[in-house]
Design an enzyme around this catalytic site. Structure first.
Site, PDB file in Angstrom:
ATOM      1  N   LYS A  55      -9.431 -10.544 -17.026  1.00 49.65           N
ATOM      2  CA  LYS A  55     -10.183  -9.683 -17.956  1.00 49.65           C
ATOM      3  C   LYS A  55      -9.350  -9.182 -19.128  1.00 49.65           C
ATOM      4  O   LYS A  55      -9.904  -8.738 -20.115  1.00 49.65           O
ATOM      5  CB  LYS A  55     -10.890  -8.539 -17.225  1.00 49.65           C
ATOM      6  CG  LYS A  55     -10.028  -7.544 -16.536  1.00 49.65           C
ATOM      7  CD  LYS A  55     -10.830  -6.284 -16.227  1.00 49.65           C
ATOM      8  CE  LYS A  55     -11.405  -6.266 -14.841  1.00 49.65           C
ATOM      9  NZ  LYS A  55     -11.667  -4.921 -14.324  1.00 49.65           N
ATOM     10  N   GLU A  98       5.523   7.226  -4.734  1.00 45.69           N
ATOM     11  CA  GLU A  98       6.224   6.765  -5.950  1.00 45.69           C
ATOM     12  C   GLU A  98       5.729   7.552  -7.176  1.00 45.69           C
ATOM     13  O   GLU A  98       6.506   7.888  -8.066  1.00 45.69           O
ATOM     14  CB  GLU A  98       6.007   5.262  -6.157  1.00 45.69           C
ATOM     15  CG  GLU A  98       6.756   4.436  -5.119  1.00 45.69           C
ATOM     16  CD  GLU A  98       6.979   2.990  -5.536  1.00 45.69           C
ATOM     17  OE1 GLU A  98       6.056   2.396  -6.116  1.00 45.69           O
ATOM     18  OE2 GLU A  98       8.078   2.464  -5.282  1.00 45.69           O
ATOM     19  N   GLY A 125      -3.172 -11.602 -11.527  1.00 48.93           N
ATOM     20  CA  GLY A 125      -2.249 -10.640 -10.935  1.00 48.93           C
ATOM     21  C   GLY A 125      -1.116 -11.415 -10.270  1.00 48.93           C
ATOM     22  O   GLY A 125      -0.840 -12.566 -10.628  1.00 48.93           O
ATOM     23  N   ALA A 158       2.455  -6.826  -3.374  1.00 49.74           N
ATOM     24  CA  ALA A 158       2.766  -7.851  -4.371  1.00 49.74           C
ATOM     25  C   ALA A 158       3.584  -8.956  -3.716  1.00 49.74           C
ATOM     26  O   ALA A 158       3.431 -10.144  -4.022  1.00 49.74           O
ATOM     27  CB  ALA A 158       3.552  -7.214  -5.511  1.00 49.74           C
ATOM     28  N   GLN A 159       4.445  -8.548  -2.789  1.00 49.11           N
ATOM     29  CA  GLN A 159       5.320  -9.498  -2.117  1.00 49.11           C
ATOM     30  C   GLN A 159       4.510 -10.591  -1.401  1.00 49.11           C
ATOM     31  O   GLN A 159       4.766 -11.784  -1.564  1.00 49.11           O
ATOM     32  CB  GLN A 159       6.163  -8.711  -1.109  1.00 49.11           C
ATOM     33  CG  GLN A 159       7.284  -9.492  -0.537  1.00 49.11           C
ATOM     34  CD  GLN A 159       8.065  -8.744   0.553  1.00 49.11           C
ATOM     35  OE1 GLN A 159       8.742  -9.388   1.318  1.00 49.11           O
ATOM     36  NE2 GLN A 159       7.991  -7.441   0.630  1.00 49.11           N
ATOM     37  N   GLY A 203      -8.362 -14.065 -11.770  1.00 44.09           N
ATOM     38  CA  GLY A 203      -7.406 -12.956 -11.709  1.00 44.09           C
ATOM     39  C   GLY A 203      -5.988 -13.429 -11.970  1.00 44.09           C
ATOM     40  O   GLY A 203      -5.499 -14.371 -11.331  1.00 44.09           O
TER      41      GLY A 203
END
Ligand code: FAD
Ligand code: NAD
Length: 397
Positions: free
Chosen positions: A39, A170, A13, A313-314, A11
Site C-alpha cells: 500500500k 520498547e 513487510g 520479524a525474525q 505486502g
C-alpha cells in the site's frame, strides 16, 4: 496468452520483501512473472517504529523506498491497497484494479488486537506503520502545548501505554527518554508528567527471562515509568482508561500495545484462521490451497512443545526465504522444503544505551545488549539492501 506462472506477493513487510528478494535471485529468466503489491511505495522497519513514535528518531530513518530494494526488471512493483482476496477464481482485488495469480503469497502483516475492549478502537493509538507513529509523535508533542493553555489539565501530561510485552516495553523506554526533553522545551514542570505502563499478566515481558525482566523494570522505573503489573485495562474512554476493578486513570494519550492479530482480509477470503492467523502446513501453504503461501504475522506455526511461535520479524524473514525456495520448487516440480525456525535470540531496547537480550544461549543487559540490538538492525539492512543501505541508514539506527 503467456503461460508463464504468475506469482503475486501481498505486502512488502519482512516476509514479503524477503520472499521477493529471494525469488529475484533464484528464478531463471522468464520462469515466472512476479508482482509485489504494497500500500506504500516504501518498506518500513517495524522493529524501529517505537523510536519515531516517541520522537527519539525521525520517521525517515525507519523506511526505505521499495525501488531501492528490488530489481524492477525482475519484479513488478504495484503500489496499491488490497481490498479482497478471491481464492475461487485466483484473483486479488486492489483498490484500483485486479490481479490474477497462479501462486499467491500473503504477507500483509498483523493488525492491533483490541479483544473487544470498549473504546479502544476509538480512543487509543497504535504503533503499526509510518503513518500511525507520525500521529503518535505529533499528538504527544501537542499535549505539552495544550497544557500551557490549560494548566489545570494535568491529564494532558499523563501518558498510558497498554501492554508490557516487547512493543510496550520498547516504547516506554523511548518515551521515558523523550518526555523530560519535551517538558524542558515547553517550560513544564517535569514532576507533573506521568508515564504508566499497564500490564494484565503477573509480569512484564511475560515468558521472558525473569532476571532480565527484573533488570528492565529497574531501568525503566529509574527513568520515570510507573508500572501497573497484574492490572488489565478494561475500557478506554475519551478521558483515559478504566483499569482493574474500576479505577480510572485520566490521560489524554493512550497507546495500545497489547497484542496483534492477523489481517482481516484473510478470514474474509474464507480461509480458516485463529485470530486472523493461518495454521499453515510445514511448507508454509494454506491447507487445502496448495498454491497459497502465508508468511510473517499472518501465519501460525507451532514449536516442538506445541506452543505457537510468537509473530516476529525474525520468523517472517526466515519464512520468506523458505517460501521463495518452495515457490521455485513448485514451478520446477521439485520437492518442497519444510520450514524450520532457527531462533537467533531476542533483544529489547529500553531507550538510549540500555537493552536486555537473550542470544547465543547467553543473557545480555545494559550497553552490551544495546550494541547487540544495533548489530541486529544493521544485519537486517545488509540482508535487504547490502552495503549501500547499511551506509545510508545504518548510522541512524
Ligand atoms: P509487516 O512487516 O507488518 O508488513 C506488512 C506489509 O503489508 C506492510 O508493508 C503494510 O503496509 C502492507 N499492507 C498491509 N495491509 C495491506 C493492504 N491491504 N494492501 C497492501 N499492502 C498492505 N520483531 C522482531 O523479530 N524483532 C524486533 O525487534 C521487533 N520489534 C518490533 C517493534 C515494534 C514497535 C513492533 C510493532 C513490532 C516489532 N517486532 C519485532 C515484530 C515484527 O515487526 C513483526 O512480526 C513483523 O513486522 C511481521 O512482518 P510481516 O512481513 O508479517 O508484516
Ligand atoms: P504481545 O502480545 O507480545 O504483548 C502484549 C501484552 O499486552 C501482553 O503482555 C499481554 O499480557 C498484555 N495485555 C493484553 N491485554 C491487556 C489488557 N487488557 N490490559 C493490559 N495489558 C494487556 O504484543 P507485542 O508486545 O505488540 O508484540 C507482538 C509481537 O512482536 C511479539 O511476537 C513480540 O515478540 C514481537 N516484538 C518483538 C520485539 C523484539 O524482539 N525486540 C519488539 C516488539 C515486538
Amino acid at each position: 496468452m503467456s503461460n508463464i506462472p504468475k506469482i503475486v506477493i501481498l505486502g512488502a513487510g519482512y516476509g514479503g520483501v524477503l520472499t521477493a528478494l529471494r525469488l529475484q535471485k533464484e528464478l531463471n529468466y522468464n520462469e515466472a512473472d512476479v508482482t509485489l503489491v504494497n500500500k506504500h511505495d516504501y518498506h518500513y522497519f517495524t522493529t524501529h517504529l517505537h523510536m519515531p513514535a516517541a520522537g527519539t528518531d525521525k520517521t525517515e530513518n525507519a523506511r526505505v523506498s521499495i525501488s531501492k530494494l528490488i530489481d524492477e526488471f525482475k519484479i513488478d512493483f504495484v503500489k496499491s491497497t488490497v481490498v479482497q482476496i478471491r481464492t475461487q477464481d485466483k484473483k486479488v482485488i486492489l483498490e484500483d484494479g485486479t490481479l490474477s495469480y497462479d501462486y499467491l503469497v500473503i504477507g500483509l502483516g498483523g493488525e492491533p488486537e483490541t479483544f473487544g475492549i470498549p473504546g479502544m478502537l476509538e480512543h487509543a493509538m497504535n504503533i503499526r506503520s509510518i503513518n500511525s507513529v507520525r500521529l503518535i509523535r505529533e499528538h504527544i508533542e501537542y499535549q505539552f502545548a495544550r497544557y500551557k493553555r490549560e494548566p489545570h489539565r494535568t491529564d494532558y501530561l499523563t501518558f498510558v501505554v497498554g501492554g508490557a510485552g516487547f512493543t510496550g516495553i520498547e516504547f516506554v523506554g523511548e518515551l521515558a527518554d523523550r518526555l523530560p526533553e519535551l517538558a524542558k522545551q515547553n517550560d513544564v514542570d517535569p514532576a507533573l508528567v506521568k508515564l504508566y505502563n499497564i500490564e494484565a499478566a503477573p509480569s512484564a515481558l511475560p515468558g521472558f527471562d525473569p532476571e532480565l525482566v527484573e533488570y528492565a523494570m529497574q531501568v525503566l522505573t529509574r527513568k520515570g515509568v510507573t508500572f501497573r503489573i497484574g492490572t488489565a485495562i478494561k475500557e478506554c474512554t475519551a478521558d483515559g482508561v478504566i483499569v482493574g476493578e474500576g479505577e480510572e486513570i485520566k490521560a489524554a494519550t493512550v497507546i495500545w500495545a497489547a497484542g496483534v492479530r492477523g489481517n482481516r482480509l484473510i478470514e474474509e477470503a474464507g480461509i480458516e484462521t485463529m485470530r486472523g492467523r493461518v495454521k499453515v502446513d510445514d511448507s508454509l501453504r494454506v491447507p487445502g490451497n496448495d498454491n497459497i503461501y502465508v508468511v510473517g504475522d499472518n501465519s501460525l506455526m507451532f514449536n516442538a512443545e506445541g506452543r505457537p511461535f510468537p509473530p516476529t520479524a525474525q520468523i517472517a524473514m526466515q519464512q520468506g526465504v523458505t517460501c521463495a525456495h518452495n515457490l521455485v520448487a513448485s514451478i520446477r516440480n521439485q520437492p518442497l522444503k519444510k520450514f524450520e525456525f532457527k531462533n537467533k535470540g531476542t533483544v529489547a531496547s529500553l531507550g538510549k544505551g540500555e537493552a536486555v537480550g537473550l542470544a547465543f544461549g547467553k543473557k545480555y543487559k545494559g550497553g552490551v545488549a544495546a550494541l547487540l540490538k544495533k548489530a541486529i538492525d544493521i544485519r537486517y539492512l545488509y540482508i535487504i539492501g547490502g552495503i549501500p543501505l547499511v551506509v545510508r541508514k545504518g548510522k541512524f539506527l
